[in-house]
Design a protein around this motif. Structure first.
Motif, PDB file in Angstrom:
ATOM      1  N   LEU A 114       0.834  -1.202   0.000  1.00 61.15           N
ATOM      2  CA  LEU A 114       0.000   0.000   0.000  1.00 61.15           C
ATOM      3  C   LEU A 114       0.870   1.254   0.000  1.00 61.15           C
ATOM      4  N   PHE A 115       1.880   1.260   0.872  1.00 63.47           N
ATOM      5  CA  PHE A 115       2.868   2.336   0.880  1.00 63.47           C
ATOM      6  C   PHE A 115       4.212   1.741   0.483  1.00 63.47           C
ATOM      7  N   TYR A 116       4.954   2.456  -0.333  1.00 57.92           N
ATOM      8  CA  TYR A 116       6.190   1.887  -0.854  1.00 57.92           C
ATOM      9  C   TYR A 116       7.338   2.880  -0.782  1.00 57.92           C
ATOM     10  N   ARG A 117       8.543   2.338  -0.834  1.00 56.59           N
ATOM     11  CA  ARG A 117       9.755   3.110  -1.074  1.00 56.59           C
ATOM     12  C   ARG A 117      10.302   2.684  -2.421  1.00 56.59           C
ATOM     13  N   ALA A 118      11.005   3.591  -3.101  1.00 51.44           N
ATOM     14  CA  ALA A 118      11.419   3.286  -4.472  1.00 51.44           C
ATOM     15  C   ALA A 118      12.822   3.800  -4.758  1.00 51.44           C
ATOM     16  N   TRP A 119      13.451   3.153  -5.753  1.00 47.66           N
ATOM     17  CA  TRP A 119      14.807   3.499  -6.160  1.00 47.66           C
ATOM     18  C   TRP A 119      14.919   3.358  -7.679  1.00 47.66           C
ATOM     19  N   LEU A 120      15.754   4.184  -8.261  1.00 49.13           N
ATOM     20  CA  LEU A 120      16.027   4.129  -9.694  1.00 49.13           C
ATOM     21  C   LEU A 120      17.524   3.953  -9.886  1.00 49.13           C
ATOM     22  N   ILE A 121      17.900   3.000 -10.724  1.00 45.29           N
ATOM     23  CA  ILE A 121      19.317   2.738 -10.995  1.00 45.29           C
ATOM     24  C   ILE A 121      19.621   3.189 -12.417  1.00 45.29           C
ATOM     25  N   THR A 122      20.581   4.101 -12.553  1.00 48.25           N
ATOM     26  CA  THR A 122      20.984   4.593 -13.870  1.00 48.25           C
ATOM     27  C   THR A 122      22.498   4.508 -14.004  1.00 48.25           C
ATOM     28  N   ARG A 123      22.957   4.498 -15.241  1.00 46.15           N
ATOM     29  CA  ARG A 123      24.403   4.491 -15.473  1.00 46.15           C
ATOM     30  C   ARG A 123      24.997   5.817 -15.013  1.00 46.15           C
ATOM     31  N   GLU A 124      26.152   5.754 -14.387  1.00 47.11           N
ATOM     32  CA  GLU A 124      26.788   6.952 -13.847  1.00 47.11           C
ATOM     33  C   GLU A 124      27.283   7.873 -14.965  1.00 47.11           C
ATOM     34  N   ILE A 125      27.091   9.168 -14.788  1.00 46.16           N
ATOM     35  CA  ILE A 125      27.679  10.182 -15.664  1.00 46.16           C
ATOM     36  C   ILE A 125      29.015  10.577 -15.052  1.00 46.16           C
ATOM     37  N   HIS A 126      30.069  10.563 -15.853  1.00 49.84           N
ATOM     38  CA  HIS A 126      31.417  10.744 -15.318  1.00 49.84           C
ATOM     39  C   HIS A 126      31.682  12.201 -14.948  1.00 49.84           C
ATOM     40  N   GLN A 127      31.925  12.441 -13.678  1.00 51.38           N
ATOM     41  CA  GLN A 127      32.289  13.751 -13.139  1.00 51.38           C
ATOM     42  C   GLN A 127      31.406  14.875 -13.694  1.00 51.38           C
ATOM     43  N   PRO A 128      30.113  14.824 -13.415  1.00 52.77           N
ATOM     44  CA  PRO A 128      29.203  15.841 -13.956  1.00 52.77           C
ATOM     45  C   PRO A 128      29.382  17.201 -13.286  1.00 52.77           C
ATOM     46  N   VAL A 129      29.233  18.243 -14.080  1.00 53.28           N
ATOM     47  CA  VAL A 129      29.235  19.622 -13.583  1.00 53.28           C
ATOM     48  C   VAL A 129      27.919  20.253 -14.019  1.00 53.28           C
ATOM     49  N   SER A 130      27.186  20.836 -13.082  1.00 53.72           N
ATOM     50  CA  SER A 130      25.898  21.421 -13.439  1.00 53.72           C
ATOM     51  C   SER A 130      26.094  22.660 -14.305  1.00 53.72           C
ATOM     52  N   LEU A 131      25.112  22.925 -15.142  1.00 51.85           N
ATOM     53  CA  LEU A 131      25.158  24.119 -15.980  1.00 51.85           C
ATOM     54  C   LEU A 131      25.144  25.375 -15.118  1.00 51.85           C
ATOM     55  N   ALA A 132      24.468  25.313 -13.981  1.00 49.67           N
ATOM     56  CA  ALA A 132      24.463  26.455 -13.063  1.00 49.67           C
ATOM     57  C   ALA A 132      25.878  26.784 -12.613  1.00 49.67           C
ATOM     58  N   SER A 133      26.642  25.763 -12.241  1.00 52.60           N
ATOM     59  CA  SER A 133      28.032  25.982 -11.822  1.00 52.60           C
ATOM     60  C   SER A 133      28.899  26.410 -12.996  1.00 52.60           C
ATOM     61  N   LEU A 134      28.718  25.747 -14.136  1.00 48.35           N
ATOM     62  CA  LEU A 134      29.527  26.049 -15.318  1.00 48.35           C
ATOM     63  C   LEU A 134      29.343  27.499 -15.751  1.00 48.35           C
ATOM     64  N   SER A 135      28.120  28.003 -15.629  1.00 50.54           N
ATOM     65  CA  SER A 135      27.831  29.368 -16.085  1.00 50.54           C
ATOM     66  C   SER A 135      28.579  30.417 -15.280  1.00 50.54           C
ATOM     67  N   LEU A 136      29.011  30.054 -14.081  1.00 48.96           N
ATOM     68  CA  LEU A 136      29.762  30.978 -13.233  1.00 48.96           C
ATOM     69  C   LEU A 136      31.267  30.861 -13.442  1.00 48.96           C
ATOM     70  N   GLN A 137      31.669  29.896 -14.292  1.00 50.26           N
ATOM     71  CA  GLN A 137      33.094  29.620 -14.453  1.00 50.26           C
ATOM     72  C   GLN A 137      33.617  29.885 -15.861  1.00 50.26           C
ATOM     73  N   ASP A 138      32.829  29.557 -16.880  1.00 51.01           N
ATOM     74  CA  ASP A 138      33.356  29.576 -18.247  1.00 51.01           C
ATOM     75  C   ASP A 138      32.235  29.926 -19.229  1.00 51.01           C
ATOM     76  N   GLU A 139      32.244  31.158 -19.723  1.00 53.07           N
ATOM     77  CA  GLU A 139      31.165  31.607 -20.607  1.00 53.07           C
ATOM     78  C   GLU A 139      31.173  30.865 -21.935  1.00 53.07           C
ATOM     79  N   LYS A 140      32.359  30.558 -22.461  1.00 53.68           N
ATOM     80  CA  LYS A 140      32.437  29.874 -23.755  1.00 53.68           C
ATOM     81  C   LYS A 140      31.848  28.464 -23.663  1.00 53.68           C
ATOM     82  N   LYS A 141      32.223  27.721 -22.619  1.00 55.97           N
ATOM     83  CA  LYS A 141      31.670  26.375 -22.435  1.00 55.97           C
ATOM     84  C   LYS A 141      30.175  26.439 -22.150  1.00 55.97           C
ATOM     85  N   THR A 142      29.764  27.484 -21.442  1.00 53.09           N
ATOM     86  CA  THR A 142      28.338  27.656 -21.161  1.00 53.09           C
ATOM     87  C   THR A 142      27.557  27.841 -22.455  1.00 53.09           C
ATOM     88  N   GLY A 143      28.103  28.641 -23.374  1.00 54.96           N
ATOM     89  CA  GLY A 143      27.440  28.852 -24.657  1.00 54.96           C
ATOM     90  C   GLY A 143      27.288  27.563 -25.443  1.00 54.96           C
TER      91      GLY A 143
END
Length: 227
Positions: A114-143
């Motif tokens: 009736l009530f459940y807990r759940a999990w999702l398994i996905t393949r790991e992305i190697h050393q991800p950097v969020s676009l929010a963080s990237l936008s504060l560091q490198d405008e060219k890569k952000t573009g």
């Protein structure tokens, strides 16, 4: 077609046949404390890294409630049809076939009736950097990253898919510069017009950029790209 397997009290689903020897070690991690990171946008992640035989590096996503309910019922959900993990698994599989870069779904799991807990398994992305963080560091890569984001959102719009919370904190780039869209939890097929869907994406994106004081290039490129 989904393949189902039950191990002890855990119910698994996957698109390919996974052996019990691959899945059982994951059950020992489901109730471990997940690493929680707070992004620039204040969004929370709850994932555990793991290794799967024959698959490699994966991450296990824990589903947690938001809003006021999280103070009373943090990780359990009322089961009415498909679990949240299954819905996100299926949506990731669908949008991946549209050529959109998303974490590759490997399996989902839940326990409880009736009530459940759940999990999702996905393949790991190697050393991800969020676009929010990237936008504060490198405008060219952000573009460059934004050009990819716009292409992928355009594909979502063309295929009538709504990501309900797409903002720069839910976009990451890996070490090769490949840009991924994350967190399709609660995503769905949109039944309005494509113009309405486009406006929803632009409005949600701009609200996040403005609220958190991120560089204007994020909004300008989005507005110009999704005309």
């Amino acid at each position: 077609m989904l393949l189902n397997r039950t191990i002890d009290s855990y119910h698994f689903g996957s698109a390919v046949d996974l052996a019990e020897s691959q899945l059982r070690p994951l059950t020992g991690l489901f109730h471990h404390s997940a690493s929680s990171g707070v992004s620039i946008l204040g969004g929370r992640t709850a994932v555990i890294p793991a290794q799967m035989d024959g698959i490699g590096s994966v991450v296990i996503k824990h589903y947690r409630r938001g809003g006021l309910l999280r103070y009373f019922i943090k990780r359990r959900y009322l089961k009415l049809g498909k679990t949240r993990a299954q819905r996100e698994f299926e949506l990731l599989d669908t949008v991946g076939k549209f050529g959109i870069n998303v974490p590759q779904p490997i399996a989902f799991a839940y326990c409880g009736r009736l009530f459940y807990r759940a999990w999702l398994i996905t393949r790991e992305i190697h050393q991800p950097v969020s676009l929010a963080s990237l936008s504060l560091q490198d405008e060219k890569k952000t573009g460059r990253a934004m050009a990819s984001v716009i292409t992928q959102i355009s594909s979502l719009i063309q295929n009538q898919i709504l990501h309900v919370d797409l903002h720069p904190g839910n976009v990451v780039a890996d070490t090769a510069g490949t840009v991924y869209l994350l967190d399709f939890d609660r995503g769905k097929v949109y039944h309005g017009t494509r113009q309405q869907l486009k406006n929803r994406y632009r409005t949600r994106w701009q609200r996040a950029v403005n609220k958190h004081g991120l560089p204007k290039i994020l909004t300008e490129m989005m507005q110009n790209g999704l005309k």
